[in-house]
Design a protein around this motif. Structure first.
Motif, PDB file in Angstrom:
ATOM      1  N   GLY A 202      16.293  29.228  -1.014  1.00  0.00           N
ATOM      2  CA  GLY A 202      15.547  30.248  -0.280  1.00  0.00           C
ATOM      3  C   GLY A 202      15.231  31.439  -1.153  1.00  0.00           C
ATOM      4  O   GLY A 202      14.127  31.997  -1.101  1.00  0.00           O
ATOM      5  N   ARG A 203      16.199  31.811  -1.960  1.00  0.00           N
ATOM      6  CA  ARG A 203      15.977  32.931  -2.890  1.00  0.00           C
ATOM      7  C   ARG A 203      14.935  32.561  -3.933  1.00  0.00           C
ATOM      8  O   ARG A 203      14.072  33.365  -4.290  1.00  0.00           O
ATOM      9  CB  ARG A 203      17.300  33.296  -3.568  1.00  0.00           C
ATOM     10  CG  ARG A 203      17.246  34.584  -4.370  1.00  0.00           C
ATOM     11  CD  ARG A 203      16.982  35.774  -3.483  1.00  0.00           C
ATOM     12  NE  ARG A 203      16.972  37.015  -4.240  1.00  0.00           N
ATOM     13  CZ  ARG A 203      16.765  38.215  -3.715  1.00  0.00           C
ATOM     14  NH1 ARG A 203      16.524  38.329  -2.419  1.00  0.00           N
ATOM     15  NH2 ARG A 203      16.769  39.294  -4.458  1.00  0.00           N
ATOM     16  N   TYR A 204      15.007  31.348  -4.423  1.00  0.00           N
ATOM     17  CA  TYR A 204      14.044  30.859  -5.410  1.00  0.00           C
ATOM     18  C   TYR A 204      12.620  30.952  -4.866  1.00  0.00           C
ATOM     19  O   TYR A 204      11.699  31.368  -5.567  1.00  0.00           O
ATOM     20  CB  TYR A 204      14.394  29.416  -5.758  1.00  0.00           C
ATOM     21  CG  TYR A 204      13.417  28.731  -6.683  1.00  0.00           C
ATOM     22  CD1 TYR A 204      13.491  28.913  -8.059  1.00  0.00           C
ATOM     23  CD2 TYR A 204      12.426  27.886  -6.179  1.00  0.00           C
ATOM     24  CE1 TYR A 204      12.598  28.274  -8.913  1.00  0.00           C
ATOM     25  CE2 TYR A 204      11.533  27.250  -7.019  1.00  0.00           C
ATOM     26  CZ  TYR A 204      11.626  27.443  -8.390  1.00  0.00           C
ATOM     27  OH  TYR A 204      10.732  26.811  -9.224  1.00  0.00           O
ATOM     28  N   ARG A 205      12.462  30.616  -3.607  1.00  0.00           N
ATOM     29  CA  ARG A 205      11.133  30.610  -3.007  1.00  0.00           C
ATOM     30  C   ARG A 205      10.574  32.015  -2.790  1.00  0.00           C
ATOM     31  O   ARG A 205       9.360  32.204  -2.730  1.00  0.00           O
ATOM     32  CB  ARG A 205      11.152  29.843  -1.677  1.00  0.00           C
ATOM     33  CG  ARG A 205      11.426  28.360  -1.861  1.00  0.00           C
ATOM     34  CD  ARG A 205      11.542  27.637  -0.517  1.00  0.00           C
ATOM     35  NE  ARG A 205      11.931  26.253  -0.702  1.00  0.00           N
ATOM     36  CZ  ARG A 205      11.083  25.278  -0.988  1.00  0.00           C
ATOM     37  NH1 ARG A 205       9.785  25.543  -1.106  1.00  0.00           N
ATOM     38  NH2 ARG A 205      11.512  24.046  -1.138  1.00  0.00           N
ATOM     39  N   THR A 206      11.447  33.012  -2.656  1.00  0.00           N
ATOM     40  CA  THR A 206      10.963  34.387  -2.508  1.00  0.00           C
ATOM     41  C   THR A 206      10.423  34.957  -3.813  1.00  0.00           C
ATOM     42  O   THR A 206       9.664  35.922  -3.801  1.00  0.00           O
ATOM     43  CB  THR A 206      12.084  35.318  -2.009  1.00  0.00           C
ATOM     44  OG1 THR A 206      13.094  35.450  -3.025  1.00  0.00           O
ATOM     45  CG2 THR A 206      12.699  34.811  -0.714  1.00  0.00           C
ATOM     46  N   GLY A 207      10.863  34.390  -4.950  1.00  0.00           N
ATOM     47  CA  GLY A 207      10.462  34.927  -6.249  1.00  0.00           C
ATOM     48  C   GLY A 207      11.200  36.200  -6.617  1.00  0.00           C
ATOM     49  O   GLY A 207      10.822  36.885  -7.574  1.00  0.00           O
ATOM     50  N   LYS A 208      12.260  36.517  -5.862  1.00  0.00           N
ATOM     51  CA  LYS A 208      13.048  37.722  -6.135  1.00  0.00           C
ATOM     52  C   LYS A 208      14.286  37.359  -6.968  1.00  0.00           C
ATOM     53  O   LYS A 208      14.765  36.231  -6.914  1.00  0.00           O
ATOM     54  CB  LYS A 208      13.468  38.377  -4.822  1.00  0.00           C
ATOM     55  CG  LYS A 208      12.294  38.868  -3.987  1.00  0.00           C
ATOM     56  CD  LYS A 208      12.767  39.423  -2.653  1.00  0.00           C
ATOM     57  CE  LYS A 208      11.588  39.902  -1.810  1.00  0.00           C
ATOM     58  NZ  LYS A 208      12.020  40.389  -0.482  1.00  0.00           N
ATOM     59  N   PRO A 209      14.810  38.308  -7.714  1.00  0.00           N
ATOM     60  CA  PRO A 209      15.933  38.005  -8.615  1.00  0.00           C
ATOM     61  C   PRO A 209      17.239  37.735  -7.879  1.00  0.00           C
ATOM     62  O   PRO A 209      17.521  38.323  -6.834  1.00  0.00           O
ATOM     63  CB  PRO A 209      16.035  39.261  -9.484  1.00  0.00           C
ATOM     64  CG  PRO A 209      15.474  40.343  -8.625  1.00  0.00           C
ATOM     65  CD  PRO A 209      14.374  39.713  -7.837  1.00  0.00           C
ATOM     66  N   LEU A 210      18.031  36.864  -8.449  1.00  0.00           N
ATOM     67  CA  LEU A 210      19.361  36.527  -7.951  1.00  0.00           C
ATOM     68  C   LEU A 210      20.351  36.706  -9.095  1.00  0.00           C
ATOM     69  O   LEU A 210      20.105  36.269 -10.217  1.00  0.00           O
ATOM     70  CB  LEU A 210      19.395  35.078  -7.467  1.00  0.00           C
ATOM     71  CG  LEU A 210      20.771  34.512  -7.099  1.00  0.00           C
ATOM     72  CD1 LEU A 210      21.307  35.186  -5.843  1.00  0.00           C
ATOM     73  CD2 LEU A 210      20.692  32.992  -6.906  1.00  0.00           C
ATOM     74  N   ILE A 211      21.473  37.340  -8.796  1.00  0.00           N
ATOM     75  CA  ILE A 211      22.551  37.478  -9.774  1.00  0.00           C
ATOM     76  C   ILE A 211      23.781  36.783  -9.216  1.00  0.00           C
ATOM     77  O   ILE A 211      24.156  37.005  -8.055  1.00  0.00           O
ATOM     78  CB  ILE A 211      22.847  38.960 -10.065  1.00  0.00           C
ATOM     79  CG1 ILE A 211      21.643  39.615 -10.753  1.00  0.00           C
ATOM     80  CG2 ILE A 211      24.097  39.107 -10.930  1.00  0.00           C
ATOM     81  CD1 ILE A 211      21.773  41.102 -10.941  1.00  0.00           C
ATOM     82  N   VAL A 212      24.366  35.905 -10.006  1.00  0.00           N
ATOM     83  CA  VAL A 212      25.588  35.217  -9.584  1.00  0.00           C
ATOM     84  C   VAL A 212      26.666  35.417 -10.633  1.00  0.00           C
ATOM     85  O   VAL A 212      26.380  35.567 -11.821  1.00  0.00           O
ATOM     86  CB  VAL A 212      25.356  33.707  -9.361  1.00  0.00           C
ATOM     87  CG1 VAL A 212      24.361  33.468  -8.239  1.00  0.00           C
ATOM     88  CG2 VAL A 212      24.915  33.014 -10.634  1.00  0.00           C
TER      89      VAL A 212
END
Length: 272
Positions: A202-212
């Protein structure tokens, strides 16, 4: 006592003004002025004086307002975790190479966000990954709203009893900056892995950054054990730049220092 034109007090009355603070003075124009910014501190209405906010008073009020806004953002971001609330690049040691990279990421939010690029902070337990992630969140909190930090363990706990899971996921992945701590520590059941995939995809589809942050090695992520993990890790490799946190456990070192301090207090000065 009024001046002849009825518009100002005389100098003696101004010097006794209730609005006068230490350092303030009476200007050549017979008005009370701030000792810091030299702006007028009085306004006049109907021949009577009232307090006027000078430039530095307005700046302090704005700074106080901004501090309250940032504080609220931090509470929302960390769900009232006081430890993470206090983590900033100004309060932690940023001399390690990995922290320098993390800080450069935060210094270039605009470029990183425009490309939807996040980070994967990986390494052994206790060496500063979570602290670094919190520093990034608070750097964002200083300039904008909408950073949120959680863990897959917490997500799994919250989503279990929710009927409309899609609404929960939509809200979660919509934050301008989403940080998920301790990837890989969650249960490895098929249900749990599906939840993890839904969040990351879902995050990938928003095009917004993710930090793990994760204890998984880069080799484990590049060579997953099965297809369930492969589709999760493939997304991460595409979205997140890996940064390795090496070196000894900072958490263990801090705990060791605390124990030594407590031992010294308990032993006293050595007197019988």
């Amino acid at each position: 006592m009024m001046s002849e034109d009825g518009g100002k007090w005389d100098r003696v009355e101004i010097e006794r003004s209730y609005y006068r603070n230490e350092g303030d003075y009476v200007g050549d124009d017979n008005t009370l002025r701030c000792g810091e910014c030299h702006d007028e501190k009085e306004s006049w209405w109907g021949g009577l004086p009232s307090e006027r906010e000078c430039k530095c008073m307005l700046e302090r009020a704005e700074a106080k307002k901004q501090k309250a806004i940032v504080g609220h953002r931090r509470h929302e971001c960390f769900e009232n975790s006081r430890v993470l609330y206090e983590c900033t690049f100004g309060t932690v040691d940023c001399t390690a190479p990995e922290m320098q990279k993390v800080k450069r990421y935060a210094d270039n939010f605009q470029e990183m966000f425009s490309g939807g690029m996040g980070l994967k902070l990986w390494g052994a337990n206790g060496n500063g990954k979570t602290t670094a992630a919190a520093c990034i969140a608070n750097a964002w909190n200083e300039i904008a709203d909408g950073a949120f930090m959680t863990s897959f363990g917490r997500i799994l706990s919250e989503v279990f009893s929710i009927k409309d899971k899609s609404e929960y996921f939509d809200e979660l992945v919509s934050y301008p900056l989403l940080i998920i701590d301790d990837l890989g520590a969650e249960r490895s059941s098929e249900y749990a892995q599906e939840i993890v995939f839904n969040v990351i995809d879902g995050r990938y589809r928003t095009g917004k950054p993710l930090i793990v942050t994760t204890n998984l090695t880069l080799d484990e992520i590049k060579n997953p054990a099965d297809m369930r993990h492969a589709r999760i890790y493939d997304r991460l490799l595409e979205m997140c730049i890996p940064i390795h946190f090496a070196g000894p456990s900072r958490r263990r070192e801090i705990q060791k220092q605390k124990i030594e301090t407590m031992r010294t207090l308990l032993e006293g000065d050595g007197d019988e």
